[in-house]
Design an enzyme around this catalytic site. Sequence first.
Site, PDB file in Angstrom:
ATOM      1  N   CYS A 347       0.795  -1.232   0.000  1.00 17.03           N
ATOM      2  CA  CYS A 347       0.000   0.000   0.000  1.00 17.03           C
ATOM      3  C   CYS A 347       0.822   1.274   0.000  1.00 17.03           C
ATOM      4  CB  CYS A 347      -0.917   0.018   1.223  1.00 17.03           C
ATOM      5  SG  CYS A 347      -0.023   0.104   2.787  1.00 17.03           S
ATOM      6  N   ALA A 348       2.092   1.245   0.417  1.00 14.80           N
ATOM      7  CA  ALA A 348       2.860   2.488   0.564  1.00 14.80           C
ATOM      8  C   ALA A 348       2.996   3.191  -0.791  1.00 14.80           C
ATOM      9  CB  ALA A 348       4.241   2.175   1.140  1.00 14.80           C
ATOM     10  N   GLY A 350       0.316   5.127   0.161  1.00 18.10           N
ATOM     11  CA  GLY A 350      -1.068   5.327   0.575  1.00 18.10           C
ATOM     12  C   GLY A 350      -1.956   6.028  -0.420  1.00 18.10           C
ATOM     13  N   GLY A 351      -1.485   6.348  -1.611  1.00 18.06           N
ATOM     14  CA  GLY A 351      -2.326   7.025  -2.594  1.00 18.06           C
ATOM     15  C   GLY A 351      -3.467   6.155  -3.083  1.00 18.06           C
ATOM     16  N   LYS A 352      -3.180   4.902  -3.394  1.00 19.64           N
ATOM     17  CA  LYS A 352      -4.235   3.990  -3.870  1.00 19.64           C
ATOM     18  C   LYS A 352      -5.182   3.622  -2.745  1.00 19.64           C
ATOM     19  CE  LYS A 352      -1.165   1.951  -7.343  1.00 19.64           C
ATOM     20  NZ  LYS A 352       0.048   2.690  -6.904  1.00 19.64           N
ATOM     21  N   ASP A 370       1.897  -3.442   4.190  1.00 17.27           N
ATOM     22  CA  ASP A 370       3.184  -3.266   3.517  1.00 17.27           C
ATOM     23  C   ASP A 370       4.255  -3.938   4.363  1.00 17.27           C
ATOM     24  OD1 ASP A 370       4.130  -1.313   1.071  1.00 17.27           O
ATOM     25  OD2 ASP A 370       5.748  -1.670   2.507  1.00 17.27           O
ATOM     26  N   ASP A 414      -0.081  -4.053  -6.065  1.00 11.82           N
ATOM     27  CA  ASP A 414       0.871  -3.220  -6.799  1.00 11.82           C
ATOM     28  C   ASP A 414       2.256  -3.754  -6.455  1.00 11.82           C
ATOM     29  OD1 ASP A 414       2.238  -1.324  -8.181  1.00 11.82           O
ATOM     30  OD2 ASP A 414       1.616   0.374  -6.966  1.00 11.82           O
ATOM     31  N   CYS A 471       4.816  -0.997 -12.242  1.00  8.55           N
ATOM     32  CA  CYS A 471       5.329   0.169 -12.959  1.00  8.55           C
ATOM     33  C   CYS A 471       6.536  -0.224 -13.803  1.00  8.55           C
ATOM     34  CB  CYS A 471       5.687   1.295 -11.994  1.00  8.55           C
ATOM     35  SG  CYS A 471       6.869   0.835 -10.727  1.00  8.55           S
TER      36      CYS A 471
END
Length: 634
Positions: A347-348, A350-352, A370, A414, A471
């Site tokens: 999660c880091a 925290g944007g998503k 995380d 992610d 990414c």
Amino acid sequence: VKEQVSPQKEKHAVKAAGQTPRGRSGFSDGNSKWLALAKAKKIPSKGNNVELSSDGEVEEGSWEMEEENGSSEEMVDDYGASSSEEEEAWGKRVTLLGGGCACVILLCKTSVLFFVLRGGLSEDDSEEEEEEEAAEEASRQKMGQKEEESPDLQLNLDIDEQFKLPTNEQIEREDILFILVFLPAEPPDLHIIHQRIKGNMEVLQDFVVKREEGRTRQEYLALLRRDMAAYYSYSDFLLMKLMDIFPLPELINFLEANEVPRPVTIRTNTLKTRRRDLAQALINRGVNLDPLGKWSKTGLVIYDSSVPIGATPEYLAGHYMLQGASSLLPVMALAPQENERILDMCCAPGGKTSYIAQLMKNTGMILANDSNAERLRSVVGNLHRLGVTNAVVSNCDGRQFPKVLGGFDRVLLDAPCSGTGVISKDPAVKTNKDEKDILRCAHLQKELILSAIDSVNAASETGGYIVYCTCSIMVEENEWVVDYALKKRNVRLVATGLDFGKEGFTRFKDRRFHPSLKSTRRFYPHTHNMDGFFIAKFKKFSNAIPQAQKDEEPAVEAATPSAVPDTVMEPQLKKKKLEGSKVDKEQKPPQPALKKRHSLQAQRRPLKAGQPSPKMMRPQVPTRKKHRVKPTGR
């Protein structure tokens, strides 16, 4: 220097008659009478017999020496100062500054006087220049007619302009210069390298017609890869990978796009404000912005700002989050619903996670996990600032997560990756990644995606979905991992719900992937103006793990070649143990087995009063050893 300057000054002063010097106001052709004396009288000069005509042209004549009478006329410049006064003034300055600066000052004086006197040209000189230009144009036209009449000459010129591969000696010389860049030597000429890349690309696009005789396509590609590595500062390994993914024209666009930073984007936090109100507040503070696109209802793109975007009162109040455009896509593909249980495995920062809470309107439960405890600090800070109240933060290894907690409706993964899609943010990726790094990331991603699938409840009424994203643009980290998950678990790929993006690969070099990989999406910086990204969405249709895959589950493809023999040797060790046990059974006499039976019968006899139990006296044997003892006893 004085002897050389004075004749030039006299000549140009005569030519400037009737012209207005540059940089002087109030001087016109009517004030040219001051040169009448210079035209009527004869100016002394040694060894020359020159006479001025009435129209200002120079004619040969007799010059009389007036030095005997002492009435020689001094030449006056455009600004009314005599040459003798100027020379005296400059001589004083030269004596003050010393001999070292004298030459520099005199040269500067000469160039300034020459420039000033050169500024005014007579009409005759301008007419002569026009005649010369007309003559040049006529000669060019004649040359053009000759070239049209002789097609062989034109053909030879075209052949000379074609791109030619450099010789081995030239390449070795450039290699030596490239190695000695950090020494006091000349660096490689990037302009020449760029022109060579363009010429090489033109030849490769029409190789049959434009190639040089005796040269193969591999030689052109090797030179192109070497030039691109020098011009764009990439490692040879990464360039080979990129050349396998992109066609050559698209590869150049991708490399150029990585040299330009992506636009700054923010996401509106609809838990506290609306996008329209936020845009108006930022515009009032001097921010130039626009909506991100039709595909996003919350994104804004920032062009420029007179205030720091990360320190405005709106940011501190949690009205928006600084977030890349590509980071919004995985959450949109996940499509969380209200009152669901969601797992954000990595999660880091925290944007998503905050975007998921925003879409769920702070209902249900989000488990933000995380493995890095240091990065969780930014997660907690962002969740508090943005007003998220339905999130629980955990610090666990994602590979062990099904044992920790499961039964989620949706999972967002992610995964950690090599970062080849965010080179514009981290240029170090150009050189610090190799084959081992890619395979290590791919191995970790395969383990995480199996854990994410196992954490989802296939019987969920509204969910049962997993979104996998990276990414990175490497096939080993994207399509390869997705194809592995399709073989190991009861999942299938579904549409991501995104209207744009390129389809994933179904075949890459000698590998063939599942046809449903067309539903995955790839995003590139040169086509979508966002960071490179990959998104795949799974639907889990059964919680059962296939038996065939269950037996092979420990043998996950390893990241390094050293781990591969371990997975291969395990079945061989089991076979050896079984064969050894069979041999022991044949060679052992039946007496030990009888002794063990008698000992077991003695343990089962009733105990006397006060006698301790044999189970309490003997140590507990592990279950694994018990299973080994039973077959030998039988």
